[in-house]
Design an enzyme around this catalytic site. Structure first.
Site, PDB file in Angstrom:
ATOM      1  N   CYS A 247      45.582  47.411  44.818  1.00 22.85           N
ATOM      2  CA  CYS A 247      45.548  46.585  43.598  1.00 22.85           C
ATOM      3  C   CYS A 247      44.548  47.253  42.665  1.00 22.85           C
ATOM      4  CB  CYS A 247      45.140  45.151  43.916  1.00 22.85           C
ATOM      5  SG  CYS A 247      46.136  44.360  45.208  1.00 22.85           S
ATOM      6  N   SER A 248      44.960  48.273  41.961  1.00 23.19           N
ATOM      7  CA  SER A 248      44.004  49.249  41.437  1.00 23.19           C
ATOM      8  C   SER A 248      43.432  48.967  40.049  1.00 23.19           C
ATOM      9  CB  SER A 248      44.644  50.640  41.424  1.00 23.19           C
ATOM     10  OG  SER A 248      45.878  50.604  40.758  1.00 23.19           O
ATOM     11  N   PRO A 250      41.458  47.460  36.904  1.00 25.23           N
ATOM     12  CA  PRO A 250      41.519  48.385  35.765  1.00 25.23           C
ATOM     13  C   PRO A 250      41.258  49.847  36.105  1.00 25.23           C
ATOM     14  CG  PRO A 250      39.445  47.203  35.740  1.00 25.23           C
ATOM     15  CD  PRO A 250      40.238  46.613  36.862  1.00 25.23           C
ATOM     16  N   GLY A 251      40.871  50.165  37.345  1.00 28.04           N
ATOM     17  CA  GLY A 251      40.844  51.559  37.761  1.00 28.04           C
ATOM     18  C   GLY A 251      39.492  52.169  38.060  1.00 28.04           C
ATOM     19  N   ASN A 252      38.398  51.422  37.907  1.00 28.35           N
ATOM     20  CA  ASN A 252      37.076  52.000  38.172  1.00 28.35           C
ATOM     21  C   ASN A 252      36.924  52.442  39.625  1.00 28.35           C
ATOM     22  OD1 ASN A 252      36.287  51.681  35.556  1.00 28.35           O
ATOM     23  ND2 ASN A 252      35.087  49.843  35.883  1.00 28.35           N
ATOM     24  N   LYS A 253      37.416  51.619  40.546  1.00 31.55           N
ATOM     25  CA  LYS A 253      37.337  51.990  41.962  1.00 31.55           C
ATOM     26  C   LYS A 253      38.286  53.146  42.269  1.00 31.55           C
ATOM     27  CE  LYS A 253      36.217  47.218  43.328  1.00 31.55           C
ATOM     28  NZ  LYS A 253      36.512  46.583  42.023  1.00 31.55           N
ATOM     29  N   GLU A 271      49.910  48.961  40.967  1.00 32.77           N
ATOM     30  CA  GLU A 271      49.601  47.863  40.055  1.00 32.77           C
ATOM     31  C   GLU A 271      50.908  47.236  39.596  1.00 32.77           C
ATOM     32  OE1 GLU A 271      48.234  44.922  38.286  1.00 32.77           O
ATOM     33  OE2 GLU A 271      46.785  46.245  39.259  1.00 32.77           O
ATOM     34  N   ASP A 318      41.476  45.594  47.130  1.00 35.40           N
ATOM     35  CA  ASP A 318      40.598  44.726  46.346  1.00 35.40           C
ATOM     36  C   ASP A 318      41.506  43.775  45.563  1.00 35.40           C
ATOM     37  OD1 ASP A 318      37.829  44.139  45.341  1.00 35.40           O
ATOM     38  OD2 ASP A 318      38.767  44.636  43.422  1.00 35.40           O
ATOM     39  N   CYS A 377      35.256  39.877  44.900  1.00 32.75           N
ATOM     40  CA  CYS A 377      34.060  39.484  44.164  1.00 32.75           C
ATOM     41  C   CYS A 377      33.948  37.954  44.215  1.00 32.75           C
ATOM     42  CB  CYS A 377      34.080  39.996  42.729  1.00 32.75           C
ATOM     43  SG  CYS A 377      35.572  39.590  41.796  1.00 32.75           S
TER      44      CYS A 377
END
Length: 495
Positions: A247-248, A250-253, A271, A318, A377
């Protein structure tokens, strides 16, 4: 021959109206209101559908927004006053069908008219609402009388959350820049320290404003929280691996994974939502990562036995969660849904937990995967320990065990089942945000060793043992058929 004089009246030359000139500040304010309206429209739609494209901060500080500071202030203040603005508009009854279709912009302008020191004068929507300024102010006065309060502050009744001063965390994108060079550059503005837990993470004083810094704009550093940065680091992907980010957006991870893998190997970034796909692609482009393949689709729809996933060795999961651990940082407490009743919150948590359990079980079912990280989170047990507990039997049958990410970290999982001490928790007060990480690692990674290194007889024994563990009911059928002398259409000798 002279022409006869005409009796027509002489032509009157109309003077063209002089265009009103606006200052640079007025133009800047106009653009900020439009940008704020676009962000507000996305935020309100995502909140209504309970599927946010991104946090308010992420939307405001995206590269496409020029006047970030003014836009951020307008969005936040309009959201704080949104219920009051809606009530005033209903009392004043000034909107026609045209402007009802542009409600986010109307809300932004009404905030300026009713509560800000600004007097918007540039733009068609601004001119329309300014003509009804008296009706709007009268509507506000009427609302105060109806609610039996004396001031707008009393009317708002804002429940201020106890804020905790949080450092500014910056993750260095090692695909473009080394950590020491980033420290040297940032120390020109602020005091910089290296984080003790995540190697490529820097810690700066609270309030350090880097949104317009050239290192942020060119993707050499990312404004990313500590908890978010710990997730990819917990997975520990190696260079050359194939990794799936379930579940990527917005992409920071995702781009952090690419940096940890030194730009080698392959990352499949899943996504489902198209808008979030667009955001993900922007993040990837900014990072400079070239080993990421975006898959626009549902992670749960992927077939683990599909040959295209045969080399996937690690999965980062995530999934969507309540966001209860980062509610202040994400500004979710400003959204209309935050005022929902406890019954709705309970139903929402249950639905999220059902999805999270399915997603984690699905991640563990990919045959060649050796490491799986599950993170949220959230501070709720139902999204954290309960989800992990629900898949423990399945994980064990597939050869997985709970491992301990960041062993030096003190705060661990709630003691609700044996093994919860392997889980990692972050505390909203102590760590300034709530977060949860679980790491599964496979204990019987023997697929690569089933070659000439092991006798064929031993390999067959281990394969039978795994089949017996993974599919106990199937194994009884196989044994029954074998004892009756028939297996895959061939006669077999009795065991």
């Amino acid at each position: 021959m002279a022409r006869p004089k005409s009796n027509a009246p002489p032509k009157v030359t109309r003077q063209q109206p002089t265009k009103q000139k606006f200052s640079g500040a007025e133009r800047s304010a106009l653009y900020a209101r439009r940008e704020a309206a676009n962000v507000l429209r996305t935020v309100l739609r995502g909140d209504a559908e309970r599927r946010a494209v991104a946090s308010i901060k992420s939307l405001v500080f995206s590269p496409s927004v020029r006047n970030k500071r003014a836009t951020f202030a307008l969005v936040c203040e309009t959201l704080k006053h949104l219920n009051v603005i809606k009530d005033v508009l209903e009392i004043a009854n000034v909107l026609n069908s045209k402007w009802k279709r542009q409600e986010p912009l109307v809300y932004i302008i009404c905030y300026d008219i009713l509560f800000s020191k600004e007097t918007p004068s540039m733009g068609d929507a601004e001119k329309f609402l300014m003509r009804h300024k008296d009706a709007l102010l009268s509507g506000l006065a009427t609302l105060l009388v109806r609610k039996k309060v004396e001031s707008v502050d009393e009317l708002l009744g804002l429940s201020q959350l106890n804020g905790h001063v949080k450092p500014r965390y910056v993750r260095v994108n090692t695909l473009k820049m080394d950590v020491d060079s980033a420290v040297q550059e940032l120390e020109k503005l602020y005091k910089v320290q290296k984080d003790e837990t995540v190697p490529d993470l820097l810690v700066m004083p609270p309030g350090s404003d880097l949104h317009a810094h050239h290192l942020v704009m060119n993707g050499r550093i990312f404004l990313q929280g500590k908890a978010s940065s710990m997730v990819a680091a917990a997975l520990q992907p190696e260079a050359g691996w194939e990794v799936l980010d379930a579940c990527s957006a917005p992409g920071n991870k995702t781009v952090h994974l690419a940096a940890l893998m030194k730009g080698q190997g392959k990352i499949i970034a899943c996504e489902l939502n198209q808008e979030r796909v667009n955001r993900l692609e922007q993040t990837i482009k900014l990072s400079g990562a070239t080993n990421i393949e975006v898959f626009h689709g549902d992670f749960l729809g992927l077939n683990p036995k599909d040959p295209s996933f045969a080399k996937v060795r690690a999965i980062l999961l995530d999934p969507s969660c309540s966001g209860s651990g980062t509610i202040t940082d994400r500004l979710d407490h400003l959204l209309p849904s935050h005022a929902a009743d406890d019954k709705y919150d309970s139903m929402r948590l249950h639905k999220l937990a059902v999805f999270q359990k399915k997603a984690l079980a699905h991640a563990l079912s990919f045959p060649q995967v050796e490491r799986v990280v599950y993170s949220t989170c959230s501070i709720h047990q139902i999204e954290n320990e309960d989800v992990v507990s629900s898949v423990l039997h399945l994980a064990s049958s597939l050869g997985f065990k709970l491992d301990t990410p960041f062993p030096q970290w003190q705060r661990r999982g709630l003691p609700v089942f044996a093994g919860s001490e392997h889980l990692l928790r972050m505390d909203p007060v102590e760590d300034k945000e709530g977060f949860f990480i679980a790491l599964f690692t496979k204990t019987n990674t023997i697929d690569n060793s089933e070659s000439s290194e092991l006798p064929e007889r031993e390999c067959r024994r281990r394969r039978k043992q795994r089949t017996r563990q993974s599919h106990p009911y199937l194994w009884h059928k196989v044994l029954f058929r074998a004892l009756n002398g028939s297996f895959h259409g061939r006669r077999r000798k009795p065991v």
